[in-house]
Design a protein around this motif. Structure first.
Motif, PDB file in Angstrom:
ATOM      1  N   GLN A   1      75.237   6.320  19.049  1.00 12.33           N
ATOM      2  CA  GLN A   1      75.896   6.815  20.337  1.00 12.33           C
ATOM      3  C   GLN A   1      77.143   6.342  20.676  1.00 12.33           C
ATOM      4  OE1 GLN A   1      74.052   8.950  21.887  1.00 12.33           O
ATOM      5  NE2 GLN A   1      72.403   8.709  20.614  1.00 12.33           N
ATOM      6  N   ASP A   2      77.347   5.121  20.248  1.00 17.27           N
ATOM      7  CA  ASP A   2      78.944   4.778  20.268  1.00 17.27           C
ATOM      8  C   ASP A   2      79.716   5.628  19.522  1.00 17.27           C
ATOM      9  OD1 ASP A   2      81.365   3.330  20.751  1.00 17.27           O
ATOM     10  OD2 ASP A   2      80.821   1.455  19.412  1.00 17.27           O
ATOM     11  N   TYR A   3      79.487   5.933  18.090  1.00 13.62           N
ATOM     12  CA  TYR A   3      80.286   6.842  17.219  1.00 13.62           C
ATOM     13  C   TYR A   3      80.271   8.229  17.865  1.00 13.62           C
ATOM     14  CZ  TYR A   3      81.247  10.079  13.618  1.00 13.62           C
ATOM     15  OH  TYR A   3      81.941  10.708  12.501  1.00 13.62           O
TER      16      TYR A   3
ATOM     17  N   GLN B   1      80.252   9.072  20.963  1.00 17.08           N
ATOM     18  CA  GLN B   1      81.592   8.839  22.038  1.00 17.08           C
ATOM     19  C   GLN B   1      82.947   8.728  21.683  1.00 17.08           C
ATOM     20  OE1 GLN B   1      80.655   5.823  25.082  1.00 17.08           O
ATOM     21  NE2 GLN B   1      78.445   5.961  24.699  1.00 17.08           N
ATOM     22  N   CYS B   2      83.024   8.175  20.641  1.00 20.91           N
ATOM     23  CA  CYS B   2      84.457   8.284  19.880  1.00 20.91           C
ATOM     24  C   CYS B   2      84.699   9.609  19.295  1.00 20.91           C
ATOM     25  CB  CYS B   2      84.326   7.195  18.862  1.00 20.91           C
ATOM     26  SG  CYS B   2      84.295   5.247  19.234  1.00 20.91           S
TER      27      CYS B   2
ATOM     28  N   PHE C   1      86.618   3.931  15.827  1.00 26.62           N
ATOM     29  CA  PHE C   1      85.147   3.455  15.541  1.00 26.62           C
ATOM     30  C   PHE C   1      85.017   2.268  14.736  1.00 26.62           C
ATOM     31  CE2 PHE C   1      81.080   3.200  13.841  1.00 26.62           C
ATOM     32  CZ  PHE C   1      80.228   3.030  14.693  1.00 26.62           C
TER      33      PHE C   1
ATOM     34  N   HIS D   1      79.005  -1.371  14.058  1.00 25.22           N
ATOM     35  CA  HIS D   1      78.398  -2.547  14.589  1.00 25.22           C
ATOM     36  C   HIS D   1      77.752  -3.323  13.495  1.00 25.22           C
ATOM     37  CE1 HIS D   1      77.730  -0.371  18.672  1.00 25.22           C
ATOM     38  NE2 HIS D   1      78.741   0.131  18.094  1.00 25.22           N
TER      39      HIS D   1
ATOM     40  N   ASN E   1      79.225  -5.444  23.529  1.00 25.90           N
ATOM     41  CA  ASN E   1      79.237  -3.993  24.327  1.00 25.90           C
ATOM     42  C   ASN E   1      78.810  -2.835  23.390  1.00 25.90           C
ATOM     43  OD1 ASN E   1      80.360  -5.238  26.705  1.00 25.90           O
ATOM     44  ND2 ASN E   1      82.427  -5.284  25.439  1.00 25.90           N
ATOM     45  N   ALA E   2      78.115  -1.634  24.275  1.00 18.90           N
ATOM     46  CA  ALA E   2      77.785  -0.516  23.549  1.00 18.90           C
ATOM     47  C   ALA E   2      78.899  -0.056  22.809  1.00 18.90           C
ATOM     48  CB  ALA E   2      77.212   0.187  24.604  1.00 18.90           C
ATOM     49  N   HIS E   3      80.187  -0.021  23.513  1.00 14.84           N
ATOM     50  CA  HIS E   3      81.497   0.519  22.884  1.00 14.84           C
ATOM     51  C   HIS E   3      81.875  -0.604  22.062  1.00 14.84           C
ATOM     52  CE1 HIS E   3      84.642   3.268  22.064  1.00 14.84           C
ATOM     53  NE2 HIS E   3      85.405   2.324  22.298  1.00 14.84           N
TER      54      HIS E   3
END
Length: 277
Positions: free
Chosen positions: A126-128, A130-131, A140, A143, A170-172
């Motif tokens: 999900q972080d990827y 968003q980036c 990115f 994690h 953090n998630a991000h």
């Protein structure tokens, strides 16, 4: 003399606290080089949007989760257990009787991993996404999370172990991680597990007050808050220091975790004779 440390947050530096491993955790944007000596372990996950994640394992036991274009989104080093680790001059697991070693192994095998790998993988993807949505794929970072169970101290009577779990803060993910610790104490001969309160010669209900006073903690939080939040597993015994390790969310003032250290020399008069350094 007391030593106070604030939240256990750190930028990923490649050197893990208390570990005997060197962890290289880059955010990879290309397929792994052929000479990296990795083994393909199969498909690890498929997300709702159709994205596939494959799992690779390197020669050091680290697991690398990559998208089909080679983007690495999560790295998980192999967990460190008492029976495959050593720290300094401590005998640790090997210094215990066969019966005690079996008791320790059974306890930590039943405890298992204290993080959910599927949740970590989903958060990383999900972080990827968003980036990528804002055109910042190149920023990115993969994690990373890991778990270690290492001996921290021992006397003629017991061996102390600490389970340390490190996760992205953090998630991000920006490279900052947070660490939670939990202790366990075992009789070196019988394998009996001790409650941390048993290492003190004063009644269990007074241990919190003694630690608060001797650690001179009133500048940081109230005695009431300290005692209400304190748990025996938060007491991590080292060779010269008792660290009180509050995990994230345990204290309102220190949402990311907090550690207070007290010299064992300042606690000798309230310790059991067999628990003194």
């Amino acid at each position: 003399m007391s030593v106070i440390k604030t939240s256990r947050l750190k930028k990923r530096s490649g050197k893990v606290l208390l570990a005997v491993l060197l962890l290289l955790l880059p955010g990879c944007r290309k397929p792994a080089p052929e000479n990296r000596q990795e083994t393909f372990k199969g498909e690890a996950a498929r997300f709702e949007d159709g994205a596939e994640v494959s799992l690779w394992e390197d020669a050091f036991g680290r697991e690398h989760y990559r998208l089909s274009d080679g983007t690495e989104i999560l790295t998980v080093p192999h967990p460190v257990w008492p029976w495959n680790a050593s720290v300094g001059s401590l005998e640790g697991f090997e210094g215990m009787s066969p019966a005690a070693r079996q008791a320790v192994r059974t306890y930590f095998e039943e405890q298992g991993l204290l993080y959910n790998q599927s949740s970590l993988l989903d958060a990383a993807y999900q972080d990827y996404r968003q980036c990528r949505a804002v055109g910042k794929e190149s920023s990115f970072q993969a994690h990373a999370a890991w778990q270690e169970v290492l001996p921290t101290n021992e006397t003629e009577r017991f061996t102390a172990f600490c389970t340390a779990v490190t996760r992205p803060l953090n998630a991000h993910f920006d490279g900052t991680v947070t660490e939670s610790r939990a202790s366990a104490y075992f009789d070196r001969e019988t394998g009996e597990k001790y409650d941390a309160w048993e290492l003190f010669s004063v009644p269990a209900e007074t241990v919190g007050r003694e630690l608060f006073a001797r650690g001179a903690l009133s500048d940081f939080l109230s005695e009431k808050e300290f005692i209400e939040a304190l748990r025996p597993e938060y007491l991590c015994w080292y060779s010269t220091t008792l660290e009180i390790c509050f995990p994230p969310e345990a204290l309102e003032e220190f949402r990311d975790g907090w550690i207070a250290g007290i010299d064992l020399a300042d606690l000798e008069d309230i310790l059991q004779p067999w628990a003194r350094p």
